[in-house]
Each structure stands twice: as C-alpha cells, then as structure tokens.
Design an enzyme around this catalytic site. Structure first.
Site, short mmCIF file in Angstrom:
data_model
loop_
_atom_site.label_atom_id
_atom_site.label_comp_id
_atom_site.label_asym_id
_atom_site.label_seq_id
_atom_site.Cartn_x
_atom_site.Cartn_y
_atom_site.Cartn_z
N THR A 75 1.08 26.67 -9.05
CA THR A 75 2.08 28.42 -9.00
C THR A 75 2.46 28.98 -8.25
O THR A 75 2.98 27.83 -7.17
CB THR A 75 0.35 28.80 -9.81
OG1 THR A 75 -0.14 28.76 -8.68
CG2 THR A 75 -0.93 28.22 -10.64
N THR A 85 -16.34 31.92 -2.64
CA THR A 85 -16.09 33.55 -1.83
C THR A 85 -16.97 34.02 -1.95
O THR A 85 -18.14 34.23 -2.34
CB THR A 85 -15.19 33.69 -2.66
OG1 THR A 85 -14.79 35.38 -1.62
CG2 THR A 85 -15.32 34.01 -4.00
N ASP A 86 -17.57 34.73 -0.20
CA ASP A 86 -18.16 34.89 0.07
C ASP A 86 -18.35 36.82 -1.18
O ASP A 86 -19.52 37.54 -1.08
CB ASP A 86 -18.66 35.81 1.30
CG ASP A 86 -17.33 36.60 1.76
OD1 ASP A 86 -16.57 36.84 0.93
OD2 ASP A 86 -17.30 37.39 2.92
N GLU A 87 -17.52 36.66 -0.90
CA GLU A 87 -16.92 38.82 -2.54
C GLU A 87 -17.78 37.66 -4.19
O GLU A 87 -18.61 39.19 -3.91
CB GLU A 87 -15.35 38.32 -2.63
CG GLU A 87 -14.83 38.46 -1.58
CD GLU A 87 -13.28 38.43 -2.40
OE1 GLU A 87 -13.00 39.89 -2.77
OE2 GLU A 87 -12.30 38.22 -1.38
N TYR A 116 -11.17 39.35 -9.33
CA TYR A 116 -11.17 37.91 -9.56
C TYR A 116 -12.73 37.68 -8.49
O TYR A 116 -12.55 36.19 -9.39
CB TYR A 116 -10.49 37.63 -7.79
CG TYR A 116 -11.29 37.00 -6.36
CD1 TYR A 116 -10.74 35.66 -7.02
CD2 TYR A 116 -11.50 37.28 -5.48
CE1 TYR A 116 -10.24 34.82 -5.73
CE2 TYR A 116 -11.55 35.86 -4.64
CZ TYR A 116 -11.35 35.34 -4.76
OH TYR A 116 -11.53 34.10 -4.24
N LYS A 169 -14.99 34.25 -9.99
CA LYS A 169 -15.79 33.21 -8.77
C LYS A 169 -16.91 33.50 -9.01
O LYS A 169 -17.66 31.83 -9.53
CB LYS A 169 -14.77 33.44 -7.30
CG LYS A 169 -13.50 33.73 -7.26
CD LYS A 169 -12.93 32.03 -7.06
CE LYS A 169 -13.78 30.94 -6.31
NZ LYS A 169 -13.15 30.02 -6.83
N LEU A 211 -2.83 38.88 3.64
CA LEU A 211 -3.38 40.36 4.95
C LEU A 211 -2.59 39.80 5.80
O LEU A 211 -1.07 40.39 6.80
CB LEU A 211 -5.00 41.08 5.37
CG LEU A 211 -4.67 41.90 5.99
CD1 LEU A 211 -4.22 43.67 5.79
CD2 LEU A 211 -5.48 41.93 6.60
N ASP A 245 -4.61 52.85 -0.99
CA ASP A 245 -6.06 51.73 -0.60
C ASP A 245 -5.98 50.74 -2.31
O ASP A 245 -5.91 51.34 -3.04
CB ASP A 245 -7.31 52.81 -0.60
CG ASP A 245 -8.33 51.46 -0.39
OD1 ASP A 245 -7.95 50.83 0.32
OD2 ASP A 245 -9.50 52.13 0.54
#
Ligand code: NAD
Length: 347
Positions: free
Chosen positions: A38, A149-151, A174, A178, A214, A304
């Site tokens: 992708t 992920t920790d998200e 997202y 996950k 980032l 933000d």
C-alpha cells in the site's frame, strides 16, 4: 524440518526492521513476506535482503483467502508473525473503511487459515502438525503472533500505566480496529486452542518509518525549512520504543512466550511531543546547523487531532520478568540514531 515463517506487512516500518534482524539471528529460518505494498509499504525497505535465498516476497492482500491458503500450502508455513495493518490514526479518522477491512477482516482471514491449516485439517494440509499444538505448553509450534498496539487501552491520566489486564477502551477507528483484531486472535486460542501470542507495544521510532508519522515529519520539515507542525499544545505523551528493541521483544515473545498470552512492550521513555520536537531540533542544530537561528524556531502549533489521546504509558514488567527482555535504548540514544539515519537518507 524447515522453518518457514509467514511475515505479513514486512515492507512497512517495523516489519522491514524485523525481517533482516530475524534472518540474521536464525540461519535455518525462511521468511515469506506477504505485503500489499500500500502507500505505507516500500519495497526498498527490504533492499538488503531481496537476494537472500531464505527470503521470499509476495505482493498480495491478507484479506485474499485464496492467496493466504496458497501460501500456507506452497510453503508449509509453520509460524506467522503478523504486522500488516493500516497503521495511521489520522487516516483512520478520515477514512475508517480500509482499517476495518485490513485490520479486522484481514487478521481474521490469516488466523482462520492458520487454524484450518494447523489444526482443523492437518491431514489435508500437512499431517506433521497433527496434535502438535497445545494451549498449555507454551513454546510448541506452530505459532500465530499478532502485533498490536497500546492504543487499544485508550488514554491515561497523568498517572498509571497500561498492564496486560487494563480493560480495552479504544478511542480512534484505528485503535478500535486493532482492538477487534486482538479479540479475534484471542478467541482462536480460547475456542480452538490455536497457539497464539499477542504483543501490544507503544510508539515505535527509528529507521524506515513512513513520512506521515511524527518523528519523520519533524525531521523532514526541519531540514526542508518548513514549519514543524505539532498538534494542540504538544503535551500529548507517548512511551517511545526504539524499533530494534521492539524487534528483539517480538523475537523473545514469538519463541518463548506462553501460548494464549499477551505481552505489553514499552520503552519506559515517556515524552511529550514538545520534548520530542525540541530534542530533534537540538540534535539537528548540532549535526546540521542552520545558517541562522535554531530549528526550534520552525515549530508551530496546529489544530489538534480529533479525539487525541492524552497519554499512553506501558508497564513492561511481564515481558521483562517472564522473558528477560529489556529496552536497550533510552530516548536520547535512540533518537540520535534515528536522526542520523534520516539525515543520511533524506538527500
Ligand atoms: N509503528 C508503531 O509505532 C506501532 C505501534 C504499535 C503497534 N504497531 C503495529 O505494528 C504493525 C506494523 O506497524 P508499522 O508501523 O510497521 O506499519 P506500516 O504502516 O509502516 O506498515 C504496514 C505494512 O502493511 C502492509 N499492508 C497494509 N495493508 C495490507 C494488506 N491488506 N495486505 C497485506 N499487506 C498490507 C503495507 O503495505 C505496509 O508494508 C501494525 O500492525 C501496527 O498496528 C505499530
């Protein structure tokens, strides 16, 4: 017996750091990399190993069941390390559909084919796997390792850490996709006894990360003389993990983790975005000084991100105590390596 490991998403950031490390560490392993290429995948990330006879690249979609079945049959796959995903939160806010398809349906396709191949129809596919999977016995292979992920745990206040028993509370499309994929993998262990491992890690950084993230965004904009955009007040905190430390943790969890378990991986490097941006600017001021002023002058606060989680931080005690992993890089040593890599590659 040959060890043929299917690695998905190996042309992306973490996968392309992982595969060369893994091939070098295990000279008897073959890696079959399934990647759709992708916008986030880059075949050049694999430049150093493309000619390695123990590496095979297959361009294709993890949602394509026929293809995944073909790969399991053709290569007698006896392990899966699953990185492939849509991974950028901002994109998931704009267009969640593909996150649902790849992260949820794609993971289901993979785990279901693994189950069929290894457990349900071992004679149809490959009789040597019959009865070889026990949910109780830890390191018996074949194994399905899902990278997450920790998200999935949502956001933290100023105190506290995510542990493996923190309830899931995903806040973005997202992280919700996950979280769903984690649950599907978990269910294949609980219901069918598939030998699974899930690792949930914090924000990675290091070589080969896509420009959209980032740290590459800060470095690229700094050296191009553009504004360095920082969301909101810049006080969102992430627990930064150097990508090679993550690769080492995956290796340990894949080989030594207990079937059905989850391991959190974090670098114990909580930094807010202001600190990250300023630190990178300081390194650039030293390594590539501007004619006038500091790179810091380019930092600009922008609107933000919607629903921006305030703080993530990981308690990595379980993987440290049970498997003997420890992050080797602190943020200062890791970010210096990362900046040096980008300076060499952004020419
Ligand atoms: N980067 C991080 O900081 C971080 C942190 C925690 C967890 N993770 C997880 O680690 C994994 C890898 O992350 P990354 O940063 O390397 O991602 P990435 O976006 O850099 O790479 C993803 C790779 O998956 C491939 N891919 C996407 N959809 C596919 C599909 N349908 N079929 C086959 N291949 C497909 C892409 O081509 C790309 O090569 C992801 O599962 C992500 O959720 C990443």
């Amino acid at each position: 017996m040959k060890t043929n490991i299917l690695v998905t998403g190996g042309a992306g950031f973490i996968g392309s750091n992982f595969i060369p490390f893994f091939l070098e560490r295990y000279p008897t392993y073959n890696v079959i990399n399934l990647d759709l290429l992708t916008y986030a995948g880059n075949i050049h990330n694999l430049r150093g190993i493309q000619k390695n006879p123990r590496f095979k690249f297959i361009r294709g979609d993890i949602c394509n069941r026929e293809l995944v079945e073909f790969i399991f049959n053709e290569y007698s796959i006896n392990g899966v390390i699953h990185f492939a995903a849509e991974s950028h939160v901002d994109n998931s806010i704009k267009k969640p559909d593909v996150f649902i398809k790849t992260n949820i349906n794609g993971t289901h396709t993979l785990v279901d084919v693994a189950y069929q191949f290894w457990m349900e129809k071992p004679f149809v596919y490959n009789h040597k796997y019959k009865n070889s999977v026990s949910p109780d016995k830890g390191t018996i292979f074949p194994r399905f390792h899902h990278i997450s992920t920790d998200e999935v745990y949502g956001t933290l206040g100023p105190k506290g850490l995510f542990t493996e028993s923190t309830p899931y509370a995903p806040n973005s499309p997202y992280s919700a996709s996950k979280a769903s994929s984690d649950m599907i993998v978990r269910s294949y262990h609980h219901t069918y006894g598939l030998n699974t491992i899930i690792t949930n890690c914090s924000n990675n950084y290091g070589p080969k990360q896509h420009d959209e993230k980032l740290i590459p965004t800060i470095i690229r904009n700094a050296i191009k003389g553009n504004i360095i955009p920082i969301y909101g007040d810049g006080k969102n905190i992430r627990d930064w993990l150097y990508v090679l430390d993550h690769c080492k943790a995956i290796d340990l969890a894949y080989h030594n983790g207990k079937a059905g378990e989850t391991y959190n991986i974090g670098g114990k490097n909580e930094k807010d975005n202001n600190y990250v941006a300023i630190k990178i600017c300081q390194i650039l001021d030293e390594l590539k000084p501007k004619q006038k002023g500091s790179y810091r002058d380019q930092i600009k606060y922008v609107e933000d991100r919607a629903g921006h989680d305030r703080r993530y931080a990981i308690d990595a005690g379980k993987i440290e105590n049970d498997l003997g992993w420890k992050a080797e890089e602190n943020f200062e040593s890791g970010i210096l390596k990362a900046v040096e890599w980008y300076l060499e590659h952004y020419k």
